[in-house]
Design a protein around this motif. Structure first.
Motif, short mmCIF file in Angstrom:
data_model
loop_
_atom_site.label_atom_id
_atom_site.label_comp_id
_atom_site.label_asym_id
_atom_site.label_seq_id
_atom_site.Cartn_x
_atom_site.Cartn_y
_atom_site.Cartn_z
N UNK A 70 -27.64 -0.77 -14.38
CA UNK A 70 -27.83 -0.96 -12.94
C UNK A 70 -27.23 0.22 -12.18
N UNK A 71 -26.03 0.63 -12.57
CA UNK A 71 -25.38 1.76 -11.90
C UNK A 71 -26.20 3.04 -12.01
N UNK A 78 -31.33 6.61 -2.87
CA UNK A 78 -30.48 6.85 -1.70
C UNK A 78 -29.56 5.66 -1.41
N UNK A 79 -28.42 5.96 -0.82
CA UNK A 79 -27.48 4.90 -0.44
C UNK A 79 -27.61 4.55 1.03
N UNK A 80 -28.39 5.28 1.78
CA UNK A 80 -28.54 5.12 3.24
C UNK A 80 -28.85 3.66 3.60
N UNK A 81 -27.93 2.98 4.29
CA UNK A 81 -28.16 1.56 4.64
C UNK A 81 -29.42 1.34 5.47
N UNK A 82 -29.80 2.32 6.30
CA UNK A 82 -30.99 2.16 7.13
C UNK A 82 -32.25 2.06 6.28
N UNK A 83 -32.32 2.83 5.19
CA UNK A 83 -33.47 2.78 4.29
C UNK A 83 -33.58 1.39 3.68
N UNK A 113 -17.79 -3.42 -8.73
CA UNK A 113 -18.39 -2.20 -8.17
C UNK A 113 -19.91 -2.27 -8.21
N UNK A 114 -20.46 -2.82 -9.30
CA UNK A 114 -21.91 -2.93 -9.43
C UNK A 114 -22.44 -4.00 -8.48
N UNK A 115 -21.74 -5.11 -8.38
CA UNK A 115 -22.13 -6.15 -7.42
C UNK A 115 -22.13 -5.60 -6.00
N UNK A 116 -21.14 -4.77 -5.68
CA UNK A 116 -21.06 -4.14 -4.36
C UNK A 116 -22.26 -3.23 -4.11
N UNK A 117 -22.67 -2.47 -5.14
CA UNK A 117 -23.84 -1.60 -5.00
C UNK A 117 -25.09 -2.42 -4.69
N UNK A 118 -25.23 -3.57 -5.35
CA UNK A 118 -26.38 -4.44 -5.09
C UNK A 118 -26.32 -5.02 -3.69
N UNK A 119 -25.16 -5.52 -3.29
CA UNK A 119 -24.99 -6.12 -1.97
C UNK A 119 -25.24 -5.08 -0.89
N UNK A 123 -29.89 -6.28 -2.45
CA UNK A 123 -30.66 -6.63 -3.65
C UNK A 123 -30.08 -7.85 -4.35
N UNK A 124 -30.93 -8.83 -4.60
CA UNK A 124 -30.55 -10.01 -5.38
C UNK A 124 -30.72 -9.70 -6.85
N UNK A 125 -29.70 -9.96 -7.68
CA UNK A 125 -29.90 -9.80 -9.12
C UNK A 125 -30.57 -11.05 -9.69
#
Length: 134
Positions: A70-71, A78-83, A113-119, A123-125
């Motif tokens: 997942x990581x 991109x990490x951009x929250x707007x996208x 950390x991975x859960x945070x990346x999804x949140x 993204x729902x796992x």
């Protein structure tokens, strides 16, 4: 608990009005597979099916474990929250995880950390668990 034998992860984005080229442009990476609603494609059985929704999918196998897979996949995006806010408002977005077990005592964990990346990406796992035949 031993790690799961094998896993795959896929970012899935689906929707009736989905334009795969737009998603590719927004995310800056080519999908593993994509389709527009109404496209005809041949499935593994050789039968033709009509896509009921548009889809854009980026997949990878995860030989180093679910967290690493997942990581690594999200690290390409991109990490951009707007996208991600835009994508989640217009489409259904999730992270599909296929877990393949050789033994009934195998398992997998998702680190904070991975859960945070999804949140952070909305993204729902989704976890599908399979028993591998011997």
């Amino acid at each position: 608990m031993p790690d799961i034998a094998r896993a795959t992860v896929s970012l899935r984005i689906t929707g009736d009005m989905l334009d795969p080229e737009e998603i590719t442009r927004l995310l800056g990476i080519e999908p593993t597979r994509c389709t527009c609603k109404g496209d005809v494609r041949r499935i593994a059985s050789g039968r033709d099916v009509i896509a009921q929704v548009g889809s854009w999918v980026l997949s990878t196998d995860t030989p180093d474990g679910l967290d690493a897979g997942i990581g690594a996949l999200l690290g390409k995006l991109p990490h951009d929250p707007a996208v991600w806010r835009d994508l989640n408002e217009r489409y259904r977005c999730d992270m599909f995880c296929g877990l393949f077990m050789q033994d009934s005592k195998e398992g997998a964990e998702l680190q904070p950390q991975v859960l945070s990346m999804l949140v952070d990406r909305g993204l729902r796992p989704g976890l599908d668990i399979y028993r591998c035949p011997d």
